[in-house]
Design a protein around this motif. Structure first.
Motif, PDB file in Angstrom:
ATOM      1  N   ALA A  57       0.812  -1.215   0.000  1.00  0.00           N
ATOM      2  CA  ALA A  57       0.000   0.000   0.000  1.00  0.00           C
ATOM      3  C   ALA A  57       0.849   1.269   0.000  1.00  0.00           C
ATOM      4  CB  ALA A  57      -0.939  -0.004   1.214  1.00  0.00           C
ATOM      5  N   SER A  58       2.157   1.154  -0.213  1.00  0.00           N
ATOM      6  CA  SER A  58       3.003   2.351  -0.271  1.00  0.00           C
ATOM      7  C   SER A  58       2.416   3.329  -1.283  1.00  0.00           C
ATOM      8  CB  SER A  58       4.426   1.980  -0.672  1.00  0.00           C
ATOM      9  OG  SER A  58       5.046   1.201   0.330  1.00  0.00           O
ATOM     10  N   MET A  59       2.265   4.563  -0.850  1.00  0.00           N
ATOM     11  CA  MET A  59       1.511   5.522  -1.658  1.00  0.00           C
ATOM     12  C   MET A  59       2.147   5.838  -3.004  1.00  0.00           C
ATOM     13  SD  MET A  59      -0.042   8.079   1.233  1.00  0.00           S
ATOM     14  CE  MET A  59      -0.880   9.091   0.009  1.00  0.00           C
ATOM     15  N   VAL A  60       3.477   5.698  -3.109  1.00  0.00           N
ATOM     16  CA  VAL A  60       4.110   5.957  -4.393  1.00  0.00           C
ATOM     17  C   VAL A  60       3.578   5.017  -5.469  1.00  0.00           C
ATOM     18  CG1 VAL A  60       6.076   4.408  -3.952  1.00  0.00           C
ATOM     19  CG2 VAL A  60       6.314   6.295  -5.578  1.00  0.00           C
ATOM     20  N   LEU A  61       3.214   3.809  -5.093  1.00  0.00           N
ATOM     21  CA  LEU A  61       2.729   2.835  -6.062  1.00  0.00           C
ATOM     22  C   LEU A  61       1.335   3.156  -6.563  1.00  0.00           C
ATOM     23  CD1 LEU A  61       3.935  -0.425  -4.251  1.00  0.00           C
ATOM     24  CD2 LEU A  61       5.097   0.837  -6.075  1.00  0.00           C
ATOM     25  N   HIS A  62       0.619   3.983  -5.833  1.00  0.00           N
ATOM     26  CA  HIS A  62      -0.768   4.272  -6.175  1.00  0.00           C
ATOM     27  C   HIS A  62      -0.975   5.700  -6.670  1.00  0.00           C
ATOM     28  CE1 HIS A  62      -1.929   0.440  -4.302  1.00  0.00           C
ATOM     29  NE2 HIS A  62      -0.956   0.727  -3.449  1.00  0.00           N
ATOM     30  N   TYR A  63      -0.188   6.650  -6.129  1.00  0.00           N
ATOM     31  CA  TYR A  63      -0.427   8.055  -6.453  1.00  0.00           C
ATOM     32  C   TYR A  63       0.817   8.788  -6.958  1.00  0.00           C
ATOM     33  CZ  TYR A  63      -4.387   6.549  -3.716  1.00  0.00           C
ATOM     34  OH  TYR A  63      -5.452   5.827  -3.250  1.00  0.00           O
ATOM     35  N   ALA A  64       1.896   8.048  -7.149  1.00  0.00           N
ATOM     36  CA  ALA A  64       3.066   8.541  -7.896  1.00  0.00           C
ATOM     37  C   ALA A  64       3.758   9.756  -7.296  1.00  0.00           C
ATOM     38  CB  ALA A  64       2.684   8.824  -9.345  1.00  0.00           C
ATOM     39  N   GLN A  65       3.766   9.868  -5.970  1.00  0.00           N
ATOM     40  CA  GLN A  65       4.597  10.908  -5.358  1.00  0.00           C
ATOM     41  C   GLN A  65       6.050  10.454  -5.410  1.00  0.00           C
ATOM     42  OE1 GLN A  65       2.551  11.801  -1.489  1.00  0.00           O
ATOM     43  NE2 GLN A  65       3.221  13.876  -1.962  1.00  0.00           N
ATOM     44  N   GLU A  66       6.770  10.939  -6.391  1.00  0.00           N
ATOM     45  CA  GLU A  66       8.148  10.491  -6.626  1.00  0.00           C
ATOM     46  C   GLU A  66       8.886  11.565  -7.403  1.00  0.00           C
ATOM     47  OE1 GLU A  66      11.364   8.889  -9.183  1.00  0.00           O
ATOM     48  OE2 GLU A  66       9.443   9.773  -9.795  1.00  0.00           O
ATOM     49  N   THR A  67      10.109  11.843  -6.991  1.00  0.00           N
ATOM     50  CA  THR A  67      10.967  12.783  -7.705  1.00  0.00           C
ATOM     51  C   THR A  67      12.382  12.212  -7.774  1.00  0.00           C
ATOM     52  OG1 THR A  67      11.418  13.970  -5.634  1.00  0.00           O
ATOM     53  CG2 THR A  67       9.652  14.846  -7.032  1.00  0.00           C
ATOM     54  N   PHE A  68      13.180  12.734  -8.706  1.00  0.00           N
ATOM     55  CA  PHE A  68      14.556  12.245  -8.810  1.00  0.00           C
ATOM     56  C   PHE A  68      15.448  13.322  -9.409  1.00  0.00           C
ATOM     57  CE2 PHE A  68      12.633  11.205 -12.869  1.00  0.00           C
ATOM     58  CZ  PHE A  68      13.647  11.375 -13.806  1.00  0.00           C
ATOM     59  N   GLU A  69      16.743  13.067  -9.360  1.00  0.00           N
ATOM     60  CA  GLU A  69      17.746  13.941  -9.945  1.00  0.00           C
ATOM     61  C   GLU A  69      18.796  13.097 -10.654  1.00  0.00           C
ATOM     62  OE1 GLU A  69      18.598  17.054 -10.608  1.00  0.00           O
ATOM     63  OE2 GLU A  69      16.600  17.715  -9.994  1.00  0.00           O
ATOM     64  N   GLY A  70      19.663  13.774 -11.386  1.00  0.00           N
ATOM     65  CA  GLY A  70      20.759  13.085 -12.050  1.00  0.00           C
ATOM     66  C   GLY A  70      21.972  14.002 -12.125  1.00  0.00           C
ATOM     67  N   LEU A  71      23.106  13.528 -11.661  1.00  0.00           N
ATOM     68  CA  LEU A  71      24.361  14.251 -11.777  1.00  0.00           C
ATOM     69  C   LEU A  71      25.491  13.233 -11.834  1.00  0.00           C
ATOM     70  CD1 LEU A  71      25.318  15.801  -8.303  1.00  0.00           C
ATOM     71  CD2 LEU A  71      23.225  14.513  -8.626  1.00  0.00           C
ATOM     72  N   LYS A  72      26.739  13.704 -11.935  1.00  0.00           N
ATOM     73  CA  LYS A  72      27.849  12.780 -12.119  1.00  0.00           C
ATOM     74  C   LYS A  72      29.045  13.151 -11.245  1.00  0.00           C
ATOM     75  CE  LYS A  72      26.892  11.642 -16.992  1.00  0.00           C
ATOM     76  NZ  LYS A  72      27.366  11.836 -18.390  1.00  0.00           N
ATOM     77  N   ALA A  73      29.861  12.140 -10.971  1.00  0.00           N
ATOM     78  CA  ALA A  73      31.177  12.339 -10.361  1.00  0.00           C
ATOM     79  C   ALA A  73      32.222  12.018 -11.415  1.00  0.00           C
ATOM     80  CB  ALA A  73      31.353  11.446  -9.135  1.00  0.00           C
ATOM     81  N   TYR A  74      33.289  12.801 -11.441  1.00  0.00           N
ATOM     82  CA  TYR A  74      34.319  12.686 -12.471  1.00  0.00           C
ATOM     83  C   TYR A  74      35.685  12.468 -11.834  1.00  0.00           C
ATOM     84  CZ  TYR A  74      30.574  15.122 -14.949  1.00  0.00           C
ATOM     85  OH  TYR A  74      29.357  15.491 -15.464  1.00  0.00           O
ATOM     86  N   ARG A  75      36.498  11.650 -12.488  1.00  0.00           N
ATOM     87  CA  ARG A  75      37.878  11.408 -12.044  1.00  0.00           C
ATOM     88  C   ARG A  75      38.810  12.269 -12.897  1.00  0.00           C
ATOM     89  NH1 ARG A  75      40.338   7.211  -9.297  1.00  0.00           N
ATOM     90  NH2 ARG A  75      38.390   6.011  -9.354  1.00  0.00           N
ATOM     91  N   THR A  76      39.559  13.148 -12.262  1.00  0.00           N
ATOM     92  CA  THR A  76      40.469  14.021 -12.996  1.00  0.00           C
ATOM     93  C   THR A  76      41.834  13.357 -13.166  1.00  0.00           C
ATOM     94  OG1 THR A  76      41.371  15.144 -11.050  1.00  0.00           O
ATOM     95  CG2 THR A  76      39.308  16.005 -11.950  1.00  0.00           C
ATOM     96  N   LYS A  77      42.608  13.898 -14.098  1.00  0.00           N
ATOM     97  CA  LYS A  77      43.928  13.324 -14.362  1.00  0.00           C
ATOM     98  C   LYS A  77      44.907  13.547 -13.205  1.00  0.00           C
ATOM     99  CE  LYS A  77      43.853  13.409 -19.433  1.00  0.00           C
ATOM    100  NZ  LYS A  77      42.433  13.804 -19.586  1.00  0.00           N
ATOM    101  N   ASP A  78      44.624  14.563 -12.358  1.00  0.00           N
ATOM    102  CA  ASP A  78      45.540  14.831 -11.249  1.00  0.00           C
ATOM    103  C   ASP A  78      45.093  14.167  -9.950  1.00  0.00           C
ATOM    104  OD1 ASP A  78      43.344  16.395 -10.755  1.00  0.00           O
ATOM    105  OD2 ASP A  78      44.448  18.252 -10.414  1.00  0.00           O
ATOM    106  N   GLY A  79      44.216  13.172 -10.075  1.00  0.00           N
ATOM    107  CA  GLY A  79      43.912  12.336  -8.917  1.00  0.00           C
ATOM    108  C   GLY A  79      42.835  12.847  -7.993  1.00  0.00           C
ATOM    109  N   LYS A  80      41.854  13.545  -8.530  1.00  0.00           N
ATOM    110  CA  LYS A  80      40.741  14.011  -7.721  1.00  0.00           C
ATOM    111  C   LYS A  80      39.413  13.461  -8.245  1.00  0.00           C
ATOM    112  CE  LYS A  80      42.950  18.437  -6.581  1.00  0.00           C
ATOM    113  NZ  LYS A  80      42.864  19.919  -6.743  1.00  0.00           N
ATOM    114  N   ILE A  81      38.456  13.349  -7.329  1.00  0.00           N
ATOM    115  CA  ILE A  81      37.079  13.024  -7.702  1.00  0.00           C
ATOM    116  C   ILE A  81      36.268  14.294  -7.477  1.00  0.00           C
ATOM    117  CG2 ILE A  81      35.069  11.564  -7.287  1.00  0.00           C
ATOM    118  CD1 ILE A  81      37.523  10.033  -8.297  1.00  0.00           C
TER     119      ILE A  81
END
Length: 356
Positions: A57-81
């Motif tokens: 009965a989780s409400m997201v399954l019935h009434y679609a209260q859901e949000t999301f995002e998208g971003l990235k982590a990058y590895r640099t040549k000088d050894g940083k994330i």
């Protein structure tokens, strides 16, 4: 907020070869719970990646209260994330939640959780050119109740996935179908949010485009079916007579982080920018007359995707001889160079998480 850590006994093998997009997931994920009657957010933890238990009965399954995002982590040549403008994702996430009557995730929790999870999983950040660690924060209503009202309990989660190019074409131009039957968003709706329902409603048009041999859909506005808005999972821009045109973010278009970044870069290069409504008929006329010089989509997943052909009501317009344009390539090189730390970041967009 303190974050509890639960270790797993056996770590996964890292994927070898081509990564694709969204096919592999790291060893751990982040979870925090929200309960209105318990004072809000609590029990933040990093736990082994795996299934989660949900009440039927989780409400997201019935009434679609859901949000999301998208971003990235990058590895640099000088050894940083490093991350790229995570505060913009945090702000957009809060705006999406507000529209869906969901509680805000505080920016310090949003960014802090991402940084802690990426630190734990830093060995999963790919080192090959063009690859990165995709970060998917999301939130959904977990209250068990069948009745239409805002939930009182939620889960905020983050999962990570090492990825390559979003489109199989990579930086090769894609073919776009201009959709004039289905509508993605309308004024007063949820078009400016990142919620699952927006994407579910787009799938039928995407299937239609693919049946005609096209990679993505170019959406028109929901009122007049006249003005260009965005392309599938991306914002879209057009170089016409040496000037950039893109749809305004007035509630029906996603305010993309990549969109905002690209607009700042093109302005710094001296290009006039029109964040204005552009009629699809005028766009096709510009293509016929040779004034449409380049077109490209912008988004976190694909970064920049050149557009080589548009099809509207049976008319096909080939753009720049179906080749990646000079400006499109320059923007891709500049933005990805900043993201991977290969070129100077004059905007202060990058944020170091840890040493690799």
């Amino acid at each position: 907020m303190d974050i509890r850590f639960e270790s797993r006994e056996v770590l996964k093998d890292k994927p070898q070869g081509a990564l694709g997009f969204g096919k592999y997931y790291t060893d751990y994920m982040f979870i925090a719970d929200y309960d209105k009657d318990q004072g809000g957010w609590h029990d933040a933890r990093i736990v082994p990646f795996g299934p989660i238990e949900m009440d039927p009965a989780s409400m997201v399954l019935h009434y679609a209260q859901e949000t999301f995002e998208g971003l990235k982590a990058y590895r640099t040549k000088d050894g940083k994330i490093q991350l790229f403008r995570p505060e913009k994702n945090a702000q957009r996430f809060a705006n999406s939640n507000a529209r869906l009557s969901m509680p805000a995730v505080p920016e310090d929790l949003f960014i802090g959780a991402i940084e802690e999870l990426v630190k734990v999983e830093k060995d999963w950040v790919p080192a090959k050119e063009g690859e990165s660690l995709y970060i998917r924060p999301y939130m959904f209503a977990s209250e068990a109740a069948v009745g239409v009202h805002p939930a009182v309990s939620y889960k905020f989660m983050i999962i990570l996935s090492p990825v390559g190019a979003y489109y199989p074409e990579g930086m090769a131009p894609v073919k776009i179908w201009v959709e004039d039957e289905y509508v993605r968003a309308a004024p007063g709706g949820t078009g400016f949010t990142k919620c699952g329902g927006n994407y579910a409603g787009s799938l039928k048009a995407q299937e239609k485009a693919e049946e005609h041999g096209y990679t993505q859909v170019l959406w028109l506005d929901g009122v007049h079916r006249k003005y260009v808005e965005e392309v599938g999972s991306m914002n879209v821009m057009f170089l016409i007579d040496g000037e950039i045109w893109t749809a305004p973010t007035e509630g029906t278009v996603l305010p993309g982080v990549t969109r905002d970044s690209i607009l700042q870069i093109v302005r710094s290069l001296g290009y006039p920018v029109h964040e204005e409504h552009l009629a699809v008929d005028d766009l096709m006329a510009a293509a016929r007359d040779g004034r449409l010089q380049e077109a490209f989509g912008t988004g976190t997943a694909a970064v920049i995707s050149p557009i080589g052909e548009l099809c509207y009501k049976g008319e096909k317009a080939v753009i720049n001889n179906f080749e990646t344009g000079k400006l499109t390539q320059q923007l891709y090189d500049t933005l990805t160079g900043i993201q991977w730390g290969d070129v100077e970041d004059p905007y202060g967009w990058t944020r170091t998480v840890c040493e690799a």
